[in-house]
Design a protein around this motif. Structure first.
Motif, PDB file in Angstrom:
ATOM      1  N   ARG A  34       0.788  -1.140   0.077  1.00 10.54           N
ATOM      2  CA  ARG A  34      -0.089  -0.074  -0.110  1.00 10.54           C
ATOM      3  C   ARG A  34       1.028   1.356   0.031  1.00 10.54           C
ATOM      4  N   LYS A  35       2.060   1.139   0.560  1.00  9.08           N
ATOM      5  CA  LYS A  35       2.767   2.380   0.633  1.00  9.08           C
ATOM      6  C   LYS A  35       3.387   2.856  -0.450  1.00  9.08           C
ATOM      7  N   ARG A  36       3.392   1.960  -1.710  1.00 12.33           N
ATOM      8  CA  ARG A  36       4.023   2.371  -2.868  1.00 12.33           C
ATOM      9  C   ARG A  36       2.956   3.071  -3.778  1.00 12.33           C
ATOM     10  N   PHE A  37       1.680   3.056  -3.484  1.00 11.10           N
ATOM     11  CA  PHE A  37       0.735   3.641  -4.309  1.00 11.10           C
ATOM     12  C   PHE A  37       0.718   5.401  -4.443  1.00 11.10           C
ATOM     13  N   GLU A  41     -11.275   0.913   2.071  1.00 15.07           N
ATOM     14  CA  GLU A  41     -10.616   1.315   0.890  1.00 15.07           C
ATOM     15  C   GLU A  41      -9.992   0.390   0.073  1.00 15.07           C
ATOM     16  N   THR A  42      -9.723   0.770  -1.158  1.00 16.90           N
ATOM     17  CA  THR A  42      -9.066  -0.048  -2.021  1.00 16.90           C
ATOM     18  C   THR A  42      -8.435   0.840  -3.253  1.00 16.90           C
ATOM     19  N   PHE A  43      -7.185   0.565  -3.971  1.00 16.36           N
ATOM     20  CA  PHE A  43      -6.850   0.883  -5.057  1.00 16.36           C
ATOM     21  C   PHE A  43      -7.340   0.229  -6.051  1.00 16.36           C
ATOM     22  N   GLY A  44      -7.736   1.103  -7.010  1.00 14.14           N
ATOM     23  CA  GLY A  44      -8.408   0.733  -8.525  1.00 14.14           C
ATOM     24  C   GLY A  44      -7.057   1.088  -9.713  1.00 14.14           C
ATOM     25  N   TYR A  45      -7.418   0.250 -10.609  1.00 15.53           N
ATOM     26  CA  TYR A  45      -6.708   1.066 -11.885  1.00 15.53           C
ATOM     27  C   TYR A  45      -7.859   1.357 -12.931  1.00 15.53           C
ATOM     28  N   THR A  46      -7.399   2.289 -13.785  1.00 16.78           N
ATOM     29  CA  THR A  46      -8.192   2.647 -15.022  1.00 16.78           C
ATOM     30  C   THR A  46      -7.413   2.679 -16.116  1.00 16.78           C
ATOM     31  N   ALA A  47      -6.653   1.590 -16.487  1.00 10.48           N
ATOM     32  CA  ALA A  47      -6.038   1.352 -17.511  1.00 10.48           C
ATOM     33  C   ALA A  47      -6.334   0.024 -18.220  1.00 10.48           C
ATOM     34  N   THR A  48      -6.197  -0.276 -19.382  1.00  9.80           N
ATOM     35  CA  THR A  48      -6.372  -1.434 -20.259  1.00  9.80           C
ATOM     36  C   THR A  48      -5.288  -2.333 -19.964  1.00  9.80           C
ATOM     37  N   VAL A  58     -11.478   9.050  -3.590  1.00 10.44           N
ATOM     38  CA  VAL A  58     -11.037   9.903  -2.591  1.00 10.44           C
ATOM     39  C   VAL A  58      -9.774  10.481  -2.801  1.00 10.44           C
ATOM     40  N   SER A  59      -9.006   9.541  -3.631  1.00  7.13           N
ATOM     41  CA  SER A  59      -7.608  10.354  -4.155  1.00  7.13           C
ATOM     42  C   SER A  59      -7.415   9.774  -5.401  1.00  7.13           C
ATOM     43  N   ALA A  60      -7.465  11.035  -6.328  1.00  5.26           N
ATOM     44  CA  ALA A  60      -7.331  10.633  -7.411  1.00  5.26           C
ATOM     45  C   ALA A  60      -6.056  10.564  -8.193  1.00  5.26           C
ATOM     46  N   ASP A  61      -5.881   9.501  -9.288  1.00 11.59           N
ATOM     47  CA  ASP A  61      -4.655   9.278 -10.017  1.00 11.59           C
ATOM     48  C   ASP A  61      -4.939   8.944 -11.343  1.00 11.59           C
ATOM     49  N   GLN A  62      -4.369   9.222 -12.330  1.00 15.63           N
ATOM     50  CA  GLN A  62      -4.464   9.019 -13.678  1.00 15.63           C
ATOM     51  C   GLN A  62      -4.703   7.446 -13.798  1.00 15.63           C
ATOM     52  N   TYR A  63      -4.050   6.612 -13.154  1.00 19.18           N
ATOM     53  CA  TYR A  63      -4.169   5.168 -13.310  1.00 19.18           C
ATOM     54  C   TYR A  63      -4.567   4.333 -12.153  1.00 19.18           C
ATOM     55  N   LEU A  64      -3.969   4.819 -10.767  1.00 21.10           N
ATOM     56  CA  LEU A  64      -4.227   4.010  -9.729  1.00 21.10           C
ATOM     57  C   LEU A  64      -4.879   5.031  -8.360  1.00 21.10           C
ATOM     58  N   PRO A  65      -5.970   5.192  -8.766  1.00 18.40           N
ATOM     59  CA  PRO A  65      -6.836   6.130  -7.735  1.00 18.40           C
ATOM     60  C   PRO A  65      -7.104   5.186  -6.518  1.00 18.40           C
ATOM     61  N   ARG A  66      -7.301   5.794  -5.524  1.00 15.91           N
ATOM     62  CA  ARG A  66      -7.815   5.159  -4.125  1.00 15.91           C
ATOM     63  C   ARG A  66      -9.186   5.480  -3.888  1.00 15.91           C
ATOM     64  N   LEU A  67      -9.869   4.633  -3.740  1.00 18.15           N
ATOM     65  CA  LEU A  67     -11.590   4.545  -3.592  1.00 18.15           C
ATOM     66  C   LEU A  67     -11.919   4.379  -2.293  1.00 18.15           C
ATOM     67  N   ARG A  68     -13.106   4.561  -1.778  1.00 13.83           N
ATOM     68  CA  ARG A  68     -13.545   4.474  -0.417  1.00 13.83           C
ATOM     69  C   ARG A  68     -15.217   4.112  -0.558  1.00 13.83           C
ATOM     70  N   LEU A  69     -15.444   3.273   0.182  1.00 10.14           N
ATOM     71  CA  LEU A  69     -16.805   2.898   0.512  1.00 10.14           C
ATOM     72  C   LEU A  69     -16.957   2.964   1.881  1.00 10.14           C
ATOM     73  N   ASP A  70     -17.925   4.096   2.327  1.00  6.73           N
ATOM     74  CA  ASP A  70     -18.309   4.503   3.647  1.00  6.73           C
ATOM     75  C   ASP A  70     -19.287   3.396   4.110  1.00  6.73           C
ATOM     76  N   LEU A  71     -19.149   2.901   5.281  1.00  9.23           N
ATOM     77  CA  LEU A  71     -20.029   1.996   5.882  1.00  9.23           C
ATOM     78  C   LEU A  71     -21.033   2.710   7.201  1.00  9.23           C
ATOM     79  N   ALA A  72     -20.779   3.819   7.463  1.00  7.05           N
ATOM     80  CA  ALA A  72     -21.206   4.305   8.760  1.00  7.05           C
ATOM     81  C   ALA A  72     -22.296   5.409   7.927  1.00  7.05           C
ATOM     82  N   GLY A  73     -23.542   5.019   8.163  1.00  9.78           N
ATOM     83  CA  GLY A  73     -24.661   5.925   7.195  1.00  9.78           C
ATOM     84  C   GLY A  73     -25.816   5.910   8.299  1.00  9.78           C
TER      85      GLY A  73
END
Length: 232
Positions: free
Chosen positions: A95-98, A143-150, A190-205
């Motif tokens: 995780r530290k490298r993203f 939270e998780t890291f996604g990728y937006t590339a082929t 929650v943290s944009a990046d061209q290829y490797l954004p960080r995303l979040r799903l809040d569970l407290a609602g």
């Protein structure tokens, strides 16, 4: 094609698909194992493989934290056809490298969801099982890291990022979730990046934790029912 979803038990580790039980892209410290990583990677998108280290990571985390994986089982053969892994962020060295990190301290880190060919419908079922388990633990978010590339872009354009100090070593394409899947599943960037954004799903609602668990489980049951009907 129907599946059942359950938590991974340590005695079931050997039944995991080959890549899943060998790849330690997330679990190995890229700083402390540079030489091993360089030797273990095969191809531009190959995963770092060490079944011993993966099993050690899983068993250690289970002892200290509890379940860290949900698995999808094909009932007629009892074959594991999919899995989802998640853990406290401090137990996931990669995780530290993203570039879009760090992961928030109040969140569980979902590292990956992988399914065997022909079992794509199991992915959302696995995610719902993770959500239900995380809610039961009283955690506030995933939270998780996604990728937006082929695949080609990961193999090509990301090399520049990797060499520039972004994600150390190579990227295992099977071990990073597509951003599109995460957005469709309710995650938000929650943290944009061209290829490797960080995303979040809040569970407290608005729903209490018990209602949220029941909601996630009902989605799991409904989705599994749909899968089973589709296999008839």
């Amino acid at each position: 094609m129907g599946v059942s979803i359950t938590s991974l038990e340590l005695e079931g580790f050997d039944r995991l698909p080959l890549h899943t039980r060998r790849c330690v892209f997330w679990e190995v410290d890229p700083d402390g194992s540079a030489d091993v990583l360089d030797d273990a990677f095969s191809g531009s998108l190959g995963g770092c493989e060490s079944e011993f280290d993966k099993e050690a990571w899983v068993s250690g985390l289970m002892l200290e934290w509890g379940s860290c994986s949900q698995i999808a089982i094909e009932p007629s053969t009892e074959r594991i056809v999919g899995s989802a892994f998640y853990a406290p962020p401090n137990r996931v060295p990669r995780r530290k490298r993203f570039p879009s990190g760090p992961v928030a301290a109040d969140a569980v880190l979902l590292t990956k969801i992988t399914v065997e060919p022909g079992f794509d419908a199991a992915a959302p079922l696995l995610l719902d099982a993770v959500i239900a388990d995380v809610i039961r633990r009283g955690m506030r978010a995933i939270e998780t890291f996604g990728y937006t590339a082929t695949g080609d872009e990961l193999a090509g354009d990301l090399v520049t990022l990797l060499l520039g100090g972004g994600v150390a070593g190579n990227v295992c394409a099977e071990c990073i979730l597509p951003t599109e899947f995460l957005l469709e599943s309710g995650f938000e960037v929650v943290s944009a990046d061209q290829y490797l954004p960080r995303l979040r799903l809040d569970l407290a609602g608005d729903l209490g934790w018990k209602q949220q668990v029941e909601h996630a489980l009902s989605k799991l049951v409904i989705a599994e029912s749909v899968v089973l009907q589709g296999s008839c």
